[in-house]
Every structure is written in C-alpha cells, then in structure tokens.
Design an enzyme around this catalytic site. Structure first.
Site, PDB file in Angstrom:
ATOM      1  N   SER A  46       1.052  -1.409  -0.088  1.00 52.94           N
ATOM      2  CA  SER A  46      -0.092  -0.263  -0.138  1.00 52.94           C
ATOM      3  C   SER A  46       0.822   1.656   0.001  1.00 52.94           C
ATOM      4  O   SER A  46       1.286   1.267  -1.195  1.00 52.94           O
ATOM      5  CB  SER A  46      -1.671   0.423   1.591  1.00 52.94           C
ATOM      6  OG  SER A  46      -1.867   0.941   0.895  1.00 52.94           O
TER       7      SER A  46
ATOM      8  N   ASP B 136       9.480   5.138 -11.264  1.00 58.84           N
ATOM      9  CA  ASP B 136       8.347   5.592 -12.388  1.00 58.84           C
ATOM     10  C   ASP B 136       8.641   7.190 -12.629  1.00 58.84           C
ATOM     11  O   ASP B 136       9.137   6.904 -14.410  1.00 58.84           O
ATOM     12  CB  ASP B 136       6.885   6.089 -12.254  1.00 58.84           C
ATOM     13  CG  ASP B 136       6.164   5.017 -12.847  1.00 58.84           C
ATOM     14  OD1 ASP B 136       6.220   3.684 -12.486  1.00 58.84           O
ATOM     15  OD2 ASP B 136       4.453   5.108 -12.699  1.00 58.84           O
TER      16      ASP B 136
ATOM     17  N   LYS C 235      -1.418  -4.130  -2.792  1.00 60.37           N
ATOM     18  CA  LYS C 235      -2.838  -3.564  -2.908  1.00 60.37           C
ATOM     19  C   LYS C 235      -2.906  -1.597  -2.959  1.00 60.37           C
ATOM     20  O   LYS C 235      -1.679  -1.639  -2.474  1.00 60.37           O
ATOM     21  CB  LYS C 235      -2.430  -3.836  -1.137  1.00 60.37           C
ATOM     22  CG  LYS C 235      -3.657  -3.073  -0.631  1.00 60.37           C
ATOM     23  CD  LYS C 235      -3.812  -3.039   1.360  1.00 60.37           C
ATOM     24  CE  LYS C 235      -5.151  -2.548   1.576  1.00 60.37           C
ATOM     25  NZ  LYS C 235      -4.899  -1.035   1.095  1.00 60.37           N
TER      26      LYS C 235
END
Length: 441
Positions: A300, A311, A325
């Site tokens: 999470s 990224d 999650k």
C-alpha cells in the site's frame, strides 16, 4: 470460511494489511443511488429475519450485536479491507495512527478461524519473543481462538502494561505447538529509523503514521551532517515489511525525494472522484543515488513510494515483488456509532499503472534466502492476489507476492548488502543508478 482482515495487534485496531487511509467528514443521510423496489424487498427480508431471531432464538440476543454482525457481514462481502469500526475500535485506530499505543506489537490477519501473524513490529514484545511471520496463533492463555472474530481475538491480546499473556503457536515445520509468554508493553512505534553505514545513509520506514515525514526529514538532516556531502555516496530506503498507513504521509515521503511530477493518483467509481498529487520543489536527500528495498511485506503506502520513485527514475527498486495492495480505504465517522472503513478508490503510480493484485516489480530482483531452520517449512509467498474476495486487477494478469523474510543480522541480509555494494561501486547493474539507466534506454 472466515474472511481475512488484517489488524495490528498493538492494543489497537488498524485496518487491513497495508491499509492506505484517508478520512472523510461524518456520514449523513442520503443514498448515492436511488434504491430499486427489489432492494427494499430485500431490506424487508432482513427486517423479518431480525425480528424472528429476536423472538425465537434459544437465548435472548443483544440487538446491538445482531446489527453489528449484520453490518460486518455486509462489508465482508465487499473486499478484505472494508470493515465496521465500533466506537472503541475507532478511538483506538485514531490513537494508533499517532504512533503510540499499548499491546504486543503483532500485525495479524484472521484466516480460517485462527490468527495468522503477518509480521511482528520491530522492538516490541512479539519481536523480542521470537514470533515469526506466518505463525498461527491458536490459543490465548490456553483458551482456543476458534469461534472468535478477529476483533475479539485482538481484544483478548490487549491489556494493562506489564501483564502477561500466553500464546500457543502452530509453526510450519514444528512438530509440536509452541507456547510463548509475552509481557504487554506500551508500544511506541518509531516509524523511521536511521544510521550511518560508513559512507552511506540507511533509512528504514516501518509504517506511515503521523510522525513519519517529520522523522524522515530529521533522518535526512542528521545523516548528511554526520557523513558529509562530499563523502556521502547515497542512501538505502528500506520499505521491506512495511504494511502501509496514511496516504498523506506516503505522498510526503515521496515528495522528500522528488522535485516535480505526479506522485500518485486515486480513482474512484466516478470520473469526478479522481485526484492527483504532485511533488513540490526540493529534494531533501540532495539528489544522491537512492536504492529502495521492497519485498512481499511491502504494501500500500510503501508501494506508492516505491512506485513513484521508480517511475520518475529517482531511485532503483531492489528486492522481490511487493504485496500488491492498490486500494484506498476511507474512514467515514458515524458519530457516536464508530466509523466505516470503506474501500473507495484504487491508486495508480505516475505512469498510470495500477498495482492492485500485481505489486511493484523491482528493477533488480534479489532473493533473500531463508535460514536453515525455516528452509524446510514450505513457506509460501503471500500477496493481495491470495486474499479471498480481493479486488481484481484492472489490467494484466494477477501476480503472487513474494517472501517477506528479513534477517535481523545485517551481515546475513543479502538484499541490503547488495544495495550497499551497488552504491559503493563494488557491484554494477544496468538498472543502477536509476537516472543513468533511464538515459540508456
């Protein structure tokens, strides 16, 4: 079969494994969509059943317990992370997110009627007693857990500081159940720990509570001051076995490493529910190389940080696939009746990728071998995709998680030492440093 729902047994109840929490104002009346006549017929059926139970059950039931059980049953049918928080549990959760509470220090889930350990929290009675991930707790003070809800089992594990409790544990590979007596203590979660490793800075984030970002800022300042900007070769950000926490803290921690760009977006059922969160100028870590460590226990909020830095090529992610999650739970207060913890959105990394039931795939995959005493125990990887009733992946094929073992002895920590070697130039890899890897592609 009893559903799985993760709590922290820290004398508190904090929702699902790797919960990503935000809070909404108190719920008021009004339906999101007009109910059909069939819906009202079903509600009448519920009323009929409720009255029949009250009238004819062998013992007089408590109305409040009947209603609470009905609510829990409804939410259990949605996903493993939605649930009802009775008033005391809601108060406990509010205290827990502040980072200080009482209990044993175990993150657990309920599976098939017994309590399963997800991970012990560092420097707590559970960790000190040698409780391990995947241990099954079957008895508390000699009384079986079977038949209790997870909340009831948690309540029994709570108690006054300095009082003992005996746990009966079934461990894969052990011939007999193991009995351990733990002494309850006040659990003060240091959500960020840090230390100098010669010419490197090591930062471990254990969860995302209200103190996390401020502690991270302190870590950045102290490590750079102690090592010196010229000598400092880089940082390791250790997110292994970090189950998550507060969304705003995950955003703030990501922002600490980024100068610009999107950190994460959350998307609900309607397009108007989409929210995007962007970084502000300023890199607290001086643009030094960063390696982020993840494993099957990284969930999470920790996946938001790893995904954002990956990224943007600000950091190289190393380890094994994360938990997967990718949903957001909103805490909706219900006045004096507690709160509703409801899954309201999925979150997406800056590249637009949902990691729900997929996880973050490291740039460099490094497996951590199990010790000899655990190697023959058939320890299986766990992830969001293995939870009964989980939200399905929105794209691609669902992936299993990975092992969540991290040795206490740093000399045996293969993932950590590989990261150290990369930062010092002892090892080389095409994915490190991240900025060079990006320019080479």
């Amino acid at each position: 079969m009893m559903r799985k729902a993760t709590l922290l047994v820290l004398g508190m109840i904090l929702g699902g494994s790797g919960s990503l929490l935000i809070t909404q104002p108190q719920l008021t009346g009004g339906a999101a969509n007009a109910a059909s006549s069939e819906t009202y017929r079903q509600l009448n059926l519920f009323g009929d059943v409720f009255e029949r139970v009250r009238a004819d059950y062998v013992e007089m039931p408590e109305d409040s317990k009947l209603i609470e059980s009905a609510i829990n049953g409804m939410l259990a049918g949605l996903d493993p992370h939605s649930s009802y928080l009775p008033p005391k549990s809601f108060r406990d959760m509010q205290v827990q997110t502040k980072g200080e509470f009482g209990g044993l220090g175990i993150e657990v889930t309920m599976e098939d009627g017994v309590v399963k350990v997800v991970a012990p929290i560092d420097e707590t009675p559970a960790a000190q007693a040698g409780v391990l991930p995947n241990d099954l707790i079957t008895h508390l003070d000699g009384e079986p857990i079977q038949g209790l809800t997870l909340s009831e089992a948690v309540e029994k594990m709570r108690g006054r500081v300095d009082t003992p409790i005996e746990l009966t544990i079934v461990r894969e590979g052990a011939a007999e159940p193991i009995k351990k007596t733990l002494i309850r203590d006040t659990i003060r979660i240091r959500s960020v720990r840090w230390n100098v490793e010669d010419d490197l800075g090591y930062v471990r984030v254990t969860q995302f509570n209200e103190q996390t970002f401020e502690n991270l800022r302190k870590a950045a300042d102290e490590l750079q001051a102690e090592v010196g900007a010229e000598r400092l070769k880089g940082f390791v950000l250790d997110l292994r076995n970090n189950p998550g926490g507060l969304l705003d803290q995950a955003i703030a921690v990501s922002d600490a490493f980024l100068d610009k760009g999107e950190i994460v977006s959350t998307r609900g059922r309607e397009a108007r529910d989409t929210q995007r969160y962007n970084a502000r100028s300023g890199d607290l870590f001086g643009d030094k190389p960063v390696i982020v460590l993840v494993n099957g226990g990284s969930a999470s909020a920790s996946e938001i940080v790893a995904g954002a830095l990956q990224d943007h090529r600000r950091a190289t992610v190393l380890g094994t696939r994360s938990f997967g999650k990718g949903s957001v739970q909103t805490i909706i207060p219900l006045g004096t009746n507690g709160a509703l913890r409801l899954t309201t959105a999925r979150y997406y990394t800056p590249s637009g990728k949902s990691i729900q039931a997929m996880g973050i795939t490291p740039d460099i995959i490094v497996e951590q071998p199990l010790p000899e005493d655990m190697a023959g125990q058939n320890v299986e990887p766990r992830g969001e995709s293995s939870l009964r009733g989980h939200l399905q992946a929105s794209e691609g094929e669902e992936q299993a998680g990975s092992l969540a073992y991290v040795p206490q002895d740093k000399t045996e920590d293969v993932q950590l030492n590989y990261a150290f070697d990369l930062l010092r130039g002892v090892q080389t890899h095409a994915s490190f440093p991240a900025s060079q890897a990006a320019s080479a592609n």
